[in-house]
Design an enzyme around this catalytic site. Structure first.
Site, PDB file in Angstrom:
ATOM      1  N   THR A  13       0.848  -1.190   0.000  1.00  0.00           N
ATOM      2  CA  THR A  13       0.000   0.000   0.000  1.00  0.00           C
ATOM      3  C   THR A  13       0.887   1.243   0.000  1.00  0.00           C
ATOM      4  O   THR A  13       1.985   1.239   0.541  1.00  0.00           O
ATOM      5  CB  THR A  13      -0.941   0.020   1.216  1.00  0.00           C
ATOM      6  OG1 THR A  13      -0.179   0.088   2.429  1.00  0.00           O
ATOM      7  CG2 THR A  13      -1.836  -1.202   1.231  1.00  0.00           C
ATOM      8  N   GLY A  14       0.405   2.298  -0.642  1.00  0.00           N
ATOM      9  CA  GLY A  14       1.248   3.484  -0.770  1.00  0.00           C
ATOM     10  C   GLY A  14       2.506   3.184  -1.553  1.00  0.00           C
ATOM     11  O   GLY A  14       3.601   3.600  -1.173  1.00  0.00           O
ATOM     12  N   GLY A  15       2.346   2.483  -2.672  1.00  0.00           N
ATOM     13  CA  GLY A  15       3.511   1.989  -3.407  1.00  0.00           C
ATOM     14  C   GLY A  15       3.954   2.834  -4.576  1.00  0.00           C
ATOM     15  O   GLY A  15       4.731   2.356  -5.417  1.00  0.00           O
ATOM     16  N   THR A  16       3.486   4.084  -4.664  1.00  0.00           N
ATOM     17  CA  THR A  16       3.803   4.888  -5.841  1.00  0.00           C
ATOM     18  C   THR A  16       5.115   5.647  -5.749  1.00  0.00           C
ATOM     19  O   THR A  16       5.619   6.145  -6.753  1.00  0.00           O
ATOM     20  CB  THR A  16       2.676   5.901  -6.121  1.00  0.00           C
ATOM     21  OG1 THR A  16       2.510   6.749  -4.985  1.00  0.00           O
ATOM     22  CG2 THR A  16       1.368   5.179  -6.422  1.00  0.00           C
ATOM     23  N   GLY A  18       8.803   6.615  -2.871  1.00  0.00           N
ATOM     24  CA  GLY A  18       9.476   6.452  -1.587  1.00  0.00           C
ATOM     25  C   GLY A  18       9.712   5.013  -1.178  1.00  0.00           C
ATOM     26  O   GLY A  18      10.106   4.163  -1.989  1.00  0.00           O
ATOM     27  N   GLY A  20       7.611   2.665  -0.285  1.00  0.00           N
ATOM     28  CA  GLY A  20       6.719   1.690  -0.895  1.00  0.00           C
ATOM     29  C   GLY A  20       7.178   1.280  -2.277  1.00  0.00           C
ATOM     30  O   GLY A  20       7.200   0.087  -2.614  1.00  0.00           O
ATOM     31  N   TYR A 151       2.134  12.104  14.786  1.00  0.00           N
ATOM     32  CA  TYR A 151       2.720  11.081  13.904  1.00  0.00           C
ATOM     33  C   TYR A 151       3.406   9.997  14.724  1.00  0.00           C
ATOM     34  O   TYR A 151       3.213   8.795  14.478  1.00  0.00           O
ATOM     35  CB  TYR A 151       3.710  11.742  12.959  1.00  0.00           C
ATOM     36  CG  TYR A 151       4.449  10.780  12.058  1.00  0.00           C
ATOM     37  CD1 TYR A 151       3.847  10.265  10.922  1.00  0.00           C
ATOM     38  CD2 TYR A 151       5.762  10.391  12.348  1.00  0.00           C
ATOM     39  CE1 TYR A 151       4.524   9.388  10.084  1.00  0.00           C
ATOM     40  CE2 TYR A 151       6.444   9.519  11.513  1.00  0.00           C
ATOM     41  CZ  TYR A 151       5.819   9.017  10.387  1.00  0.00           C
ATOM     42  OH  TYR A 151       6.490   8.131   9.571  1.00  0.00           O
TER      43      TYR A 151
END
Length: 251
Positions: A13-16, A18, A20, A151
């Site tokens: 998830t969030g693999g677009t 950085g 991920g 965070y």
């Protein structure tokens, strides 16, 4: 040399971008077929194109239950199972305690904590025996970083999840661990944190000065650590937190 994830089906998830994206690349190099998610269609399409034939993309937001349902239905229809989950999607922002708003709190607990919980919960029907779940934590969960209290608290919650879930899932032969990166520059420093190039340079220099290895890390170094936790190399590891921080949180 044998590929460590040969034949595995993995979700990042969030693999677009950085961490991920770097991890998805590593997964593919190790023989896995990878599904990545992202909220922005253009970024998702670009990432899938860059990853090549071993990758597919499903647009969605982990904080939206309907998006998660659609994601897992797609994986069920396409692959029929899931062997590895890297629950990486998350975000944060520097806000001093006096300026924290309900909206800020709800946004990041919604993405990092609520989103991660339901990402894992909804994956379970597809997870195979011998599967591996890896959460993306952070060394700030154990370090006091000014302006990062919300965070840091979300990442501490993920560490707590891992302890409990490791016990709950033991009868299913599914391992669950958390990787906790140190300072690693990614596009999120600008896109999410809103930092300038000068601020990023200063942060990296500051981190290097207090890190035993004397530098910041790279996304690929995090990706290699996640491969370890995802593969049979870590077959006797569950409920653990692996710091990949150059030693910064260890001293």
């Amino acid at each position: 040399m044998a590929q460590k994830l040969a034949g595995k089906i993995a979700l990042v998830t969030g693999g677009t971008s950085g961490l991920g994206l770097a991890t998805a690349k590593r997964f593919i190099d190790e023989g896995a077929k990878v599904v990545i998610t992202g909220r922005r269609a253009a970024a998702l399409d670009a990432a899938v194109k860059g990853l090549g034939a071993g990758a597919t993309g499903v647009r969605g937001d982990v904080s939206v239950p309907a998006d998660l349902d659609r994601l897992y239905e797609t994986i069920r229809e396409t692959h029929g199972r899931l062997d590895v989950l890297f629950a990486n999607a998350g975000g944060g922002a520097f806000v001093p305690l006096e300026e924290v708003t309900e909206a800020h709190f709800d946004k990041y607990f919604g993405i990092n904590v609520r989103g991660t919980l339901f990402t894992v919960q909804k994956a379970l029907p597809l997870m195979c025996a011998g599967g591996s779940i890896v959460l993306n934590g952070s060394m700030v969960s154990v370090k006091g970083v000014p302006g990062f209290s919300v965070y840091a608290a979300t990442k501490a919650a993920l560490r707590s999840f891992v302890r409990t879930w490791a016990v709950e899932l033991k009868g299913r032969n599914v391992r669950v661990n958390v990787v906790s990166p140190g300072t690693v520059v990614t596009p999120g420093y600008k896109n999410e944190l809103g930092m300038t190039d000068e601020q990023i340079t200063g942060l990296v220099a500051q981190a290097a000065a207090v890190t035993p290895l004397g530098r910041a890390g790279t996304p690929d170094e995090i990706g290699k650590a996640v491969v370890f936790l995802a593969s049979d190399d870590s077959s006797f590891v569950t409920g653990a937190e692996l710091f990949v921080d150059g030693g910064a949180a260890q001293i």
